[in-house]
Design a protein around this motif. Structure first.
Motif, PDB file in Angstrom:
ATOM      1  N   GLU A 237      22.234  45.254  45.565  1.00 10.63           N
ATOM      2  CA  GLU A 237      21.199  44.763  46.471  1.00 10.63           C
ATOM      3  C   GLU A 237      21.468  43.378  47.048  1.00 10.63           C
ATOM      4  OE1 GLU A 237      17.430  44.904  44.505  1.00 10.63           O
ATOM      5  OE2 GLU A 237      17.750  46.925  43.723  1.00 10.63           O
ATOM      6  N   TRP A 238      21.963  42.442  46.260  1.00 15.89           N
ATOM      7  CA  TRP A 238      21.870  41.044  46.637  1.00 15.89           C
ATOM      8  C   TRP A 238      23.163  40.420  47.146  1.00 15.89           C
ATOM      9  CZ3 TRP A 238      18.843  39.470  41.610  1.00 15.89           C
ATOM     10  CH2 TRP A 238      17.521  39.903  41.732  1.00 15.89           C
ATOM     11  N   LEU A 239      24.310  40.842  46.651  1.00 14.97           N
ATOM     12  CA  LEU A 239      25.569  40.209  47.033  1.00 14.97           C
ATOM     13  C   LEU A 239      26.403  41.148  47.886  1.00 14.97           C
ATOM     14  CD1 LEU A 239      26.547  38.426  43.676  1.00 14.97           C
ATOM     15  CD2 LEU A 239      25.204  37.524  45.596  1.00 14.97           C
ATOM     16  N   ASN A 240      27.552  40.651  48.322  1.00 14.23           N
ATOM     17  CA  ASN A 240      28.462  41.423  49.166  1.00 14.23           C
ATOM     18  C   ASN A 240      29.277  42.360  48.286  1.00 14.23           C
ATOM     19  OD1 ASN A 240      30.966  42.111  50.578  1.00 14.23           O
ATOM     20  ND2 ASN A 240      30.279  40.689  52.159  1.00 14.23           N
ATOM     21  N   LYS A 241      28.977  43.649  48.368  1.00  8.83           N
ATOM     22  CA  LYS A 241      29.633  44.627  47.506  1.00  8.83           C
ATOM     23  C   LYS A 241      31.133  44.694  47.757  1.00  8.83           C
ATOM     24  CE  LYS A 241      27.426  48.453  46.657  1.00  8.83           C
ATOM     25  NZ  LYS A 241      26.881  49.841  46.683  1.00  8.83           N
ATOM     26  N   GLU A 242      31.544  44.527  49.014  1.00  9.79           N
ATOM     27  CA  GLU A 242      32.974  44.573  49.319  1.00  9.79           C
ATOM     28  C   GLU A 242      33.719  43.441  48.616  1.00  9.79           C
ATOM     29  OE1 GLU A 242      35.986  44.545  53.223  1.00  9.79           O
ATOM     30  OE2 GLU A 242      33.805  44.565  53.469  1.00  9.79           O
ATOM     31  N   ARG A 243      33.141  42.262  48.612  1.00 10.68           N
ATOM     32  CA  ARG A 243      33.783  41.129  47.927  1.00 10.68           C
ATOM     33  C   ARG A 243      33.793  41.336  46.417  1.00 10.68           C
ATOM     34  NH1 ARG A 243      31.713  35.395  49.656  1.00 10.68           N
ATOM     35  NH2 ARG A 243      33.711  34.800  48.722  1.00 10.68           N
ATOM     36  N   LEU A 244      32.725  41.883  45.879  1.00 13.63           N
ATOM     37  CA  LEU A 244      32.713  42.174  44.444  1.00 13.63           C
ATOM     38  C   LEU A 244      33.748  43.237  44.092  1.00 13.63           C
ATOM     39  CD1 LEU A 244      28.893  42.111  43.632  1.00 13.63           C
ATOM     40  CD2 LEU A 244      30.630  40.528  42.773  1.00 13.63           C
ATOM     41  N   ASN A 245      33.865  44.267  44.914  1.00 13.65           N
ATOM     42  CA  ASN A 245      34.869  45.297  44.655  1.00 13.65           C
ATOM     43  C   ASN A 245      36.280  44.720  44.704  1.00 13.65           C
ATOM     44  OD1 ASN A 245      33.028  47.347  44.253  1.00 13.65           O
ATOM     45  ND2 ASN A 245      33.157  48.140  46.337  1.00 13.65           N
ATOM     46  N   ASN A 246      36.498  43.774  45.612  1.00 15.16           N
ATOM     47  CA  ASN A 246      37.794  43.112  45.679  1.00 15.16           C
ATOM     48  C   ASN A 246      38.084  42.356  44.375  1.00 15.16           C
ATOM     49  OD1 ASN A 246      38.931  40.064  46.639  1.00 15.16           O
ATOM     50  ND2 ASN A 246      40.217  41.820  47.169  1.00 15.16           N
ATOM     51  N   LEU A 247      37.090  41.652  43.859  1.00 10.11           N
ATOM     52  CA  LEU A 247      37.277  40.922  42.601  1.00 10.11           C
ATOM     53  C   LEU A 247      37.467  41.867  41.422  1.00 10.11           C
ATOM     54  CD1 LEU A 247      34.683  38.038  43.003  1.00 10.11           C
ATOM     55  CD2 LEU A 247      37.176  37.787  42.849  1.00 10.11           C
ATOM     56  N   ILE A 248      36.770  43.006  41.436  1.00 10.01           N
ATOM     57  CA  ILE A 248      36.975  43.999  40.375  1.00 10.01           C
ATOM     58  C   ILE A 248      38.407  44.508  40.404  1.00 10.01           C
ATOM     59  CG2 ILE A 248      36.299  46.293  39.552  1.00 10.01           C
ATOM     60  CD1 ILE A 248      33.471  45.668  40.671  1.00 10.01           C
ATOM     61  N   TRP A 249      38.915  44.792  41.604  1.00  6.57           N
ATOM     62  CA  TRP A 249      40.305  45.242  41.726  1.00  6.57           C
ATOM     63  C   TRP A 249      41.269  44.169  41.215  1.00  6.57           C
ATOM     64  CZ3 TRP A 249      44.862  43.663  43.754  1.00  6.57           C
ATOM     65  CH2 TRP A 249      45.891  44.600  43.828  1.00  6.57           C
ATOM     66  N   ILE A 250      41.024  42.920  41.588  1.00  5.95           N
ATOM     67  CA  ILE A 250      41.876  41.826  41.115  1.00  5.95           C
ATOM     68  C   ILE A 250      41.824  41.746  39.596  1.00  5.95           C
ATOM     69  CG2 ILE A 250      42.036  39.299  41.029  1.00  5.95           C
ATOM     70  CD1 ILE A 250      41.240  39.328  44.028  1.00  5.95           C
ATOM     71  N   HIS A 251      40.621  41.845  39.023  1.00  8.19           N
ATOM     72  CA  HIS A 251      40.505  41.803  37.563  1.00  8.19           C
ATOM     73  C   HIS A 251      41.317  42.906  36.913  1.00  8.19           C
ATOM     74  CE1 HIS A 251      38.741  43.133  33.730  1.00  8.19           C
ATOM     75  NE2 HIS A 251      38.644  41.840  33.495  1.00  8.19           N
ATOM     76  N   ASN A 252      41.152  44.127  37.400  1.00  6.57           N
ATOM     77  CA  ASN A 252      41.797  45.262  36.757  1.00  6.57           C
ATOM     78  C   ASN A 252      43.305  45.269  36.937  1.00  6.57           C
ATOM     79  OD1 ASN A 252      39.244  46.064  36.040  1.00  6.57           O
ATOM     80  ND2 ASN A 252      39.146  47.804  37.435  1.00  6.57           N
ATOM     81  N   ASN A 253      43.799  44.668  38.014  1.00 14.90           N
ATOM     82  CA  ASN A 253      45.213  44.790  38.339  1.00 14.90           C
ATOM     83  C   ASN A 253      46.033  43.524  38.165  1.00 14.90           C
ATOM     84  OD1 ASN A 253      45.657  47.639  39.660  1.00 14.90           O
ATOM     85  ND2 ASN A 253      43.677  46.904  40.390  1.00 14.90           N
ATOM     86  N   LYS A 254      45.400  42.348  38.160  1.00  9.43           N
ATOM     87  CA  LYS A 254      46.160  41.095  38.148  1.00  9.43           C
ATOM     88  C   LYS A 254      45.777  40.146  37.008  1.00  9.43           C
ATOM     89  CE  LYS A 254      48.394  42.044  41.983  1.00  9.43           C
ATOM     90  NZ  LYS A 254      49.866  42.293  41.977  1.00  9.43           N
ATOM     91  N   ALA A 255      44.584  40.302  36.443  1.00  5.23           N
ATOM     92  CA  ALA A 255      44.064  39.288  35.517  1.00  5.23           C
ATOM     93  C   ALA A 255      44.567  39.542  34.100  1.00  5.23           C
ATOM     94  CB  ALA A 255      42.540  39.271  35.550  1.00  5.23           C
ATOM     95  N   THR A 256      45.829  39.185  33.847  1.00  3.20           N
ATOM     96  CA  THR A 256      46.449  39.450  32.552  1.00  3.20           C
ATOM     97  C   THR A 256      47.019  38.174  31.946  1.00  3.20           C
ATOM     98  OG1 THR A 256      48.619  39.919  33.530  1.00  3.20           O
ATOM     99  CG2 THR A 256      47.096  41.768  33.299  1.00  3.20           C
ATOM    100  N   GLY A 257      47.101  38.167  30.634  1.00 10.75           N
ATOM    101  CA  GLY A 257      47.752  37.071  29.917  1.00 10.75           C
ATOM    102  C   GLY A 257      46.823  35.918  29.604  1.00 10.75           C
ATOM    103  N   THR A 258      47.380  34.924  28.961  1.00 10.17           N
ATOM    104  CA  THR A 258      46.626  33.730  28.582  1.00 10.17           C
ATOM    105  C   THR A 258      46.249  32.921  29.810  1.00 10.17           C
ATOM    106  OG1 THR A 258      48.700  32.557  28.241  1.00 10.17           O
ATOM    107  CG2 THR A 258      47.676  33.561  26.302  1.00 10.17           C
ATOM    108  N   THR A 259      45.384  31.945  29.606  1.00  6.74           N
ATOM    109  CA  THR A 259      44.855  31.132  30.704  1.00  6.74           C
ATOM    110  C   THR A 259      45.330  29.697  30.569  1.00  6.74           C
ATOM    111  OG1 THR A 259      42.878  32.507  30.815  1.00  6.74           O
ATOM    112  CG2 THR A 259      42.750  30.334  31.838  1.00  6.74           C
ATOM    113  N   SER A 260      45.760  29.110  31.695  1.00  8.19           N
ATOM    114  CA  SER A 260      46.083  27.683  31.763  1.00  8.19           C
ATOM    115  C   SER A 260      45.272  27.063  32.895  1.00  8.19           C
ATOM    116  CB  SER A 260      47.574  27.464  32.033  1.00  8.19           C
ATOM    117  OG  SER A 260      48.375  28.050  31.031  1.00  8.19           O
ATOM    118  N   ILE A 261      44.528  26.006  32.580  1.00  6.33           N
ATOM    119  CA  ILE A 261      43.817  25.275  33.622  1.00  6.33           C
ATOM    120  C   ILE A 261      44.806  24.321  34.287  1.00  6.33           C
ATOM    121  CG2 ILE A 261      41.980  23.621  34.109  1.00  6.33           C
ATOM    122  CD1 ILE A 261      40.403  24.820  31.820  1.00  6.33           C
TER     123      ILE A 261
END
Length: 476
Positions: free
Chosen positions: A372-396
């Protein structure tokens, strides 16, 4: 937990109240110092991608970054018994978007019958198939419709998590209670399913003591110390946990108001029943969250990250993202979120979703944000990025009041990513060090048109639009 409540002394008709849990926000212990222009490693595990595991059904397969959870309801969804059908109709699209599990509201009959959100449970085995508390169906629909929803989710290879309310009950009949010397609303001997009948000795105070960790809202407080209660919750073959898992086919559990009972309760449930588990411990102190998760052998909602994101993105203080959070302590036991049915305080939500969907932990998307409230296309893009690219440890890599850049270091051949969050009112550019030497990268959000090539020493300049985010990885 925001719950519909009743005056228990008013013959179950009472007036309906609504309240919010207000447990207070404890100060987090910050283990990270402010960082400028240097890399700080904030996690120290083996770098495996987070995964909830996949049920062996059909279509959806989580990417190397793991899966995403959808909270499949909000407070006061429309009554009328159609919610299970509404959610069922969205499952294919959610699965296609990369969502791997759905968390449902409490599914059994509660005191207010067809109008209850389920957090005042009466009969754990009435899923909308018995005529009690003024209705046959629950607010959400019938048992047949719930079972069809779960079957459909499994056909899409999605898991289904049940919201489990075992701190308190409501809707019992009045009986004399010798432990308080007066009548209490603790007689559940007449529940329509005939399963888990209860009396005053199954609630505090009783022969087992005066109280446990916490009561809620004046409801009868279930006594987990009683072996009879334990047997009906998780011990016997037709216990609540085993019935939900083996008969109703739920795959996991979201435990409501776990401040009200010891973590051993969830630990014992998990040992006897199995399935994914996450607890609602409403506390921003990361030490408390970690203590509970370890003792419960369960994931926990990362309230520490939730309140830090509010401070960062709404108050212009991105430096607080250097502070400690549950996902930094143990990403395999941290369920991250931006909003839920109880609390919705973050205004700059897309920046917050960019944060949780590129970082470690198990990210949750709130139904109303997505539908309802946010841009679904942008959220779907972030979901795809999470599932496909967001791997490994984190460095700030960089922080100041307005900018935050972090790197996921990749795992098992997956290149990882660099996320750039810009809360300022103008475009920003930064030189950062990647994991990639002499390779072309791109912004997978499509916000930036740059296709820079990293130098031989892995440094590269990236950019980010105002009040936005970019996510960079190998152009492949």
């Amino acid at each position: 937990m925001k719950k519909t409540q009743f005056l228990l002394l008013a013959l179950a008709l009472g007036f309906v109240f609504s309240c919010r849990e207000n447990d207070g926000i404890a100060d987090d212990t910050s283990v990270q110092k402010e960082v400028h222009n240097k890399t700080v490693h904030v996690t120290h595990h083996d770098g495996r991608p987070f995964s909830t595991g996949n049920s062996p059904y059909a279509k959806f397969v989580a990417g190397p970054g793991g899966s995403v959870l959808m909270q499949g309801f909000y407070w006061d969804v429309p009554d009328g018994g159609n919610w299970w059908n509404t959610v069922k109709g969205k499952l294919t699209d959610w699965s296609n978007a990369g969502i791997g599990a759905v968390w449902l509201p409490p599914a059994s009959k509660a005191q207010n019958g067809a109008y209850s959100m389920g957090y005042d449970p009466t009969d754990y085995y009435d899923f909308g198939n018995y005529n009690q508390n003024g209705s046959i169906e629950t607010r959400f629909g019938s048992r047949t419709e719930l079972e069809a929803l779960i079957t459909k989710a499994h056909a899409e290879n999605m898991q289904v998590y049940a919201d489990i309310v075992i701190n308190h009950n409501s809707g019992g009949q009045s009986e004399y209670n010798p432990y308080v010397g007066s009548n209490t609303w603790t007689n559940f001997s007449g529940v329509a399913s005939g399963k888990f009948p209860r009396s005053y000795n199954d609630f505090y105070k009783n022969s087992y003591g005066n109280n446990d960790e916490g009561a809620f809202g004046g409801f009868p407080d279930l006594c987990h110390a009683n072996p009879y209660v334990q047997d009906w919750l998780w011990g016997r073959d037709d216990s609540v946990g085993k019935y939900y898992k083996n008969i109703m086919k739920f795959d996991g559990w979201r435990f409501d108001y776990v401040k009200g009972f010891g973590p051993w309760v969830v630990n014992t449930w998990n040992s006897n029943v199995g399935g994914f588990s996450v607890g609602e411990l409403w506390d921003s102190n990361v030490n408390t969250l970690e203590w509970w998760a370890n003792n419960a052998n369960s994931s926990v909602f990362d309230f520490a990250a939730y309140y830090k994101m509010d401070d960062a993105f709404d108050n212009g203080n991105l430096n607080v993202l250097n502070d400690d959070m549950m996902w930094k302590r143990n990403p395999f036991k941290a369920v991250t979120f931006v909003a839920n049915h109880d609390t919705d305080i973050i205004y700059n939500k897309m920046l917050a979703y960019a944060y949780i969907l590129t970082h470690e932990g198990y990210p949750t998307i709130f139904y109303r944000d997505y539908e309802e409230w946010l841009n679904k296309e942008r959220l779907n893009n972030l979901i795809w990025i999470h599932n496909n690219k967001a791997t490994g440890t984190t460095s700030i890599l960089y922080t100041d009041n307005d900018e935050y850049i972090a790197r996921r270091n990749g795992y098992n051949g997956n290149p990882g990513l660099v996320v750039y969050i810009n809360n300022s009112s103008s475009w920003q550019e930064r030189w950062i060090q990647t994991n990639w030497a002499s390779q072309q990268i791109k912004d997978f959000t499509g916000s930036s048109s740059w296709y820079p090539t990293t130098q031989s020493d892995k440094w590269v300049k990236i950019q980010c639009a105002p009040k936005s985010y970019s996510v960079w990885s190998l152009n492949q």
